[in-house]
Scaffold this active site. Structure first.
Site, PDB file in Angstrom:
ATOM      1  N   HIS A  29       0.848  -1.198   0.000  1.00  0.00           N
ATOM      2  CA  HIS A  29       0.000   0.000   0.000  1.00  0.00           C
ATOM      3  C   HIS A  29       0.873   1.233   0.000  1.00  0.00           C
ATOM      4  CE1 HIS A  29       0.785  -0.424   4.299  1.00  0.00           C
ATOM      5  NE2 HIS A  29       0.259   0.767   4.531  1.00  0.00           N
ATOM      6  N   HIS A  71       1.488   3.943   1.818  1.00  0.00           N
ATOM      7  CA  HIS A  71       2.087   4.713   2.916  1.00  0.00           C
ATOM      8  C   HIS A  71       3.614   4.737   2.816  1.00  0.00           C
ATOM      9  CE1 HIS A  71      -1.749   4.336   5.602  1.00  0.00           C
ATOM     10  NE2 HIS A  71      -1.819   5.330   4.732  1.00  0.00           N
ATOM     11  N   ASP A 117       6.032   4.688   4.862  1.00  0.00           N
ATOM     12  CA  ASP A 117       6.882   3.748   5.605  1.00  0.00           C
ATOM     13  C   ASP A 117       6.865   2.353   4.971  1.00  0.00           C
ATOM     14  OD1 ASP A 117       4.168   3.585   6.579  1.00  0.00           O
ATOM     15  OD2 ASP A 117       4.876   2.427   8.291  1.00  0.00           O
ATOM     16  N   ASP A 143      -0.283  -3.582   6.343  1.00  0.00           N
ATOM     17  CA  ASP A 143      -0.938  -3.037   7.538  1.00  0.00           C
ATOM     18  C   ASP A 143      -2.415  -3.429   7.614  1.00  0.00           C
ATOM     19  OD1 ASP A 143       1.467  -1.877   8.142  1.00  0.00           O
ATOM     20  OD2 ASP A 143       0.841   0.186   7.716  1.00  0.00           O
ATOM     21  N   HIS A 176       4.396  -4.482  10.762  1.00  0.00           N
ATOM     22  CA  HIS A 176       4.901  -3.865  11.997  1.00  0.00           C
ATOM     23  C   HIS A 176       4.962  -4.867  13.144  1.00  0.00           C
ATOM     24  CE1 HIS A 176       4.570   0.447  10.770  1.00  0.00           C
ATOM     25  NE2 HIS A 176       3.621  -0.026   9.987  1.00  0.00           N
TER      26      HIS A 176
HETATM   27 ZN   LIG Z   1      -0.004   1.846   6.439  1.00  0.00          ZN
END
Ligand SMILES: [Zn+2]
Length: 258
Positions: A56, A58, A60, A131, A169
């Protein structure tokens, strides 16, 4: 079985590095938010970056993609419905991301919710889910609805129980504190709390998880379980007639949970 290792980035991101028996010096990486730790890992073991899989948009997760493509010439796959900062092969649900030189093939699953065009890559007994699904948790709903996220989690939960789950994460311990608040009598959660604490104390990731474990401990995969439903209804102070309503209540509970 895939050889998958974590490259740590930022505070708690994992960039997953995949190797294959077919091409021992070749690697693929998932969600390189930062190019520097990937370049260091390549140099340390004299490895060649063949492919990048992005879940995706984002920063990070994709912040290092352009630099890595420029430095290595690697192919990059990314979500068809999102804008990422460099040209990628645009993948959507039902497509296959193939890295022929490494004999790797991943089926793409649409998993909107955290972001509108989030995708996951499943294959070789593993799923890379960015995520969307975390161990004992799930991503925040930044761009999607509770109904979309629940459907996305259902799609991941439909994978075989032994599927190894590689999340973006290291959030497991904080997620387990919340899972305990939702289901204080769930012994699988209590067992996992101890195991996760031991892993973290040893400096190890808690990941990968498995789909089977997540079904036993993850409140967001357990919206249809009677104990989760009644905990959500207790917090809401009203009946929650659908799994989506239960899921939405748990997600907003977690958003404010410390
Ligand atoms: Zn994300």
């Amino acid at each position: 079985m895939l050889d998958v290792r974590p490259i740590r980035a930022f505070r708690d991101n994992y960039i997953w590095m995949i190797r294959s028996a077919r091409a021992p010096r070749a690697v693929a990486v998932v969600d390189p938010g930062d190019a520097a730790p990937v370049m260091a890992a390549l140099a340390a073991d004299d490895l060649r970056l063949e492919a990048i899989l992005a879940t995706h948009h984002h920063a990070d997760h994709v912040g290092g993609v352009a630099e890595l493509v420029a430095a290595t010439g690697a192919r990059a796959f990314g979500p068809a419905r999102e804008r990422v900062p460099t040209a990628v092969e645009r993948m959507a649900g039902g497509a296959t991301a193939s890295v022929e030189s490494m004999a790797l093939e991943f089926g793409v699953i649409d998993v909107p919710g955290h972001t509108a065009g989030h995708i996951a890559y499943a294959g070789h007994g593993a799923v890379f889910c960015g995520d969307t699904l975390f161990s004992a948790g799930c991503g925040r709903l930044f761009e999607g609805t509770a109904a979309e996220m629940l459907a996305s989690l259902d799609a991941l939960a439909a994978l075989p129980e032994e599927t190894r789950v590689y999340c973006g994460h290291e959030y497991t311990e904080a997620n387990l504190r919340f899972a305990m608040a939702v289901e204080p009598r769930n012994s699988a959660i209590m067992d996992y709390v101890k195991r996760a604490a031991a892993l973290r104390a040893a400096g190890s990731p808690t990941l990968p998880s498995t789909i089977g474990l997540e079904k036993r401990v993850n409140p967001f995969l357990r919206s249809r379980h009677e104990d989760v439903k009644s905990a959500a209804e207790h917090r809401a102070g009203r009946p929650l007639p659908t799994a989506v309503a239960v899921f939405a209540e748990i997600r907003s509970w977690k958003d404010g949970f410390r």
